[in-house]
Motif scaffolding. Structure first.
Motif, short mmCIF file in Angstrom:
data_model
loop_
_atom_site.label_atom_id
_atom_site.label_comp_id
_atom_site.label_asym_id
_atom_site.label_seq_id
_atom_site.Cartn_x
_atom_site.Cartn_y
_atom_site.Cartn_z
N ILE A 185 -12.11 86.57 114.86
CA ILE A 185 -11.67 87.95 114.73
C ILE A 185 -10.15 88.02 114.85
O ILE A 185 -9.54 87.25 115.59
N GLU A 186 -9.55 88.94 114.11
CA GLU A 186 -8.11 89.11 114.17
C GLU A 186 -7.73 89.87 115.44
O GLU A 186 -8.30 90.91 115.75
N LEU A 187 -6.76 89.32 116.15
CA LEU A 187 -6.27 89.94 117.37
C LEU A 187 -4.74 89.96 117.33
O LEU A 187 -4.10 88.91 117.27
N ARG A 188 -4.18 91.15 117.32
CA ARG A 188 -2.74 91.30 117.39
C ARG A 188 -2.24 90.92 118.79
O ARG A 188 -3.02 90.84 119.74
N THR A 189 -0.97 90.65 118.92
CA THR A 189 -0.33 90.51 120.23
C THR A 189 0.96 91.33 120.18
O THR A 189 2.06 90.80 120.28
N ASP A 190 0.81 92.63 120.04
CA ASP A 190 1.92 93.52 119.74
C ASP A 190 2.36 94.31 120.97
O ASP A 190 1.65 95.21 121.45
N PRO A 191 3.56 94.01 121.50
CA PRO A 191 4.07 94.74 122.66
C PRO A 191 4.22 96.23 122.38
O PRO A 191 4.47 96.65 121.25
N LEU A 192 4.08 97.01 123.43
CA LEU A 192 4.30 98.45 123.36
C LEU A 192 5.69 98.76 123.89
O LEU A 192 6.04 98.33 125.01
N LEU A 193 6.48 99.46 123.12
CA LEU A 193 7.78 99.94 123.57
C LEU A 193 7.58 101.36 124.09
O LEU A 193 7.24 102.27 123.33
N VAL A 194 7.77 101.53 125.38
CA VAL A 194 7.59 102.83 126.04
C VAL A 194 8.98 103.35 126.40
O VAL A 194 9.76 102.66 127.08
N GLN A 195 9.28 104.56 125.96
CA GLN A 195 10.59 105.14 126.22
C GLN A 195 10.45 106.50 126.89
O GLN A 195 9.68 107.35 126.43
N LYS A 196 11.17 106.67 127.97
CA LYS A 196 11.21 107.95 128.67
C LYS A 196 12.63 108.16 129.17
O LYS A 196 13.18 107.31 129.89
N TRP A 212 -21.93 93.33 118.06
CA TRP A 212 -20.47 93.53 118.07
C TRP A 212 -19.87 93.51 116.66
O TRP A 212 -18.83 94.15 116.43
N THR A 213 -20.51 92.83 115.70
CA THR A 213 -19.96 92.83 114.34
C THR A 213 -20.12 94.18 113.64
O THR A 213 -19.50 94.41 112.61
N LYS A 214 -20.92 95.08 114.20
CA LYS A 214 -20.98 96.44 113.67
C LYS A 214 -19.72 97.22 114.00
O LYS A 214 -19.42 98.23 113.37
N LYS A 215 -18.97 96.74 115.01
CA LYS A 215 -17.80 97.46 115.49
C LYS A 215 -16.48 96.74 115.22
O LYS A 215 -15.42 97.38 115.25
N TYR A 216 -16.54 95.43 114.97
CA TYR A 216 -15.30 94.66 114.78
C TYR A 216 -15.58 93.51 113.82
O TYR A 216 -16.52 92.75 114.01
N HIS A 217 -14.75 93.39 112.80
CA HIS A 217 -15.00 92.44 111.71
C HIS A 217 -14.75 91.00 112.16
O HIS A 217 -13.79 90.71 112.87
N ALA A 218 -15.62 90.11 111.70
CA ALA A 218 -15.43 88.67 111.89
C ALA A 218 -15.41 87.99 110.53
O ALA A 218 -16.11 88.43 109.60
N ASN A 219 -14.63 86.93 110.40
CA ASN A 219 -14.60 86.21 109.12
C ASN A 219 -15.73 85.19 109.06
O ASN A 219 -16.58 85.11 109.96
#
Length: 280
Positions: free
Chosen positions: A47-58, A35-42
């Motif tokens: 591993i860094e994980l965002r918690t960023d909401p998605l604003l969906v507009q229609k 998995w470290t070939k695909k996602y960086h670990a310190n």
């Protein structure tokens, strides 16, 4: 602010905070050498994980998918244990889009773990209040019931201060729910018993929000499931199902946790063929 267009549906990413969790837990039984070939670990295997909401507009609808980790919700011990390097800037992110909390019409909760639901409420003068007073909050009935009645395992992530104050705003469903034409929510189970995915479809284009069945682009392989999953075999089955759904439609995959990509299209064997990169 990164943006993805799905026909007449626009998707933008807001700033909901940053956590750092153990990579082994996030990739389950997958060896670190893979998995470290695909996602960086310190150096601490975090591993860094965002918690960023998605604003969906229609049309005239403003819809959030998830709500971030909130601001002032976590204790010092929790911030340390969850590797929180920044709390939510959701208010500021919405202001950049010309919006305020009161402008949100729907909030889709794929599930109600604290790192997704802590932005729903805030404490003021000793009272727990809804942050989004005009929004209908959508979740599966299984998830909502467990949120209010957690078991010995889940009580560490389903917190009363994340549901108290929003009960009269909840809209629950069993199998599927249509928020508006082209925006639907589907129960999957797996990560949690009530976990859901979100489908966006318009003008022959589509995007699939797999939430914590595929928290990052590195989790494409159906067998790469989280140690946090309550029902890992269900996660595997549902990933296979929805990967097939997406392949038939050449869908985008959108992410809440990924620190590198906001959205991707996969080629053969999980190769990232197209992407919306996160501005770092």
């Amino acid at each position: 602010m990164e943006k993805l267009q799905i026909g007449n549906i626009s998707v933008s990413w807001l700033d909901g905070g940053v956590t750092h969790l153990d990579g082994g837990a996030m990739f389950g039984v997958v060896p670190k050498a893979l998995w470290t070939k695909k996602y960086h670990a310190n150096e601490n295997n975090l591993i860094e994980l965002r918690t960023d909401p998605l604003l969906v507009q229609k049309g005239n609808l403003n819809i959030l998918i998830e709500t971030g980790i909130g601001k002032g919700k976590l204790t010092e011990k929790q911030r340390r244990n969850y590797g929180v390097s920044q709390e939510s800037r959701l208010r500021e992110s919405l202001q950049e889009k010309g919006l305020v909390y009161e402008d949100i019409h729907f909030i889709i909760m794929t599930h109600l773990h604290f790192d997704h639901a802590s932005g729903l409420t805030a404490e003021e003068n000793g009272m727990i209040n809804s942050v989004f007073p005009n929004a209908k909050i959508v979740a599966s009935d299984i998830e909502w019931n467990e949120m209010k009645n957690p078991n010995i395992r889940s009580r560490n992530t389903y917190w009363e201060n994340n549901w108290s104050g929003i009960e009269n705003q909840m809209v629950t469903f069993q199998e599927s729910f249509e928020v508006t034409e082209g925006i639907t929510v589907h129960h999957t189970g797996g990560h949690s018993d009530g976990h859901c995915v979100v489908v966006l479809e318009d003008s022959g284009e589509s995007a699939l929000h797999m939430a914590d069945l595929m928290p990052t682009h590195a989790h494409w392989n159906p067998l790469w499931v989280l140690a946090f999953d309550d029902y890992p075999m269900t996660s595997i089955e549902q990933k296979q199902k929805w990967l097939s759904f997406a392949a038939e439609r050449n869908s985008w995959f959108t992410f809440y946790h990924d620190a590198y990509y906001r959205a991707v299209k996969f080629g053969e064997k999980g190769h990232v063929a197209e992407y919306v990169e996160r501005i770092r």
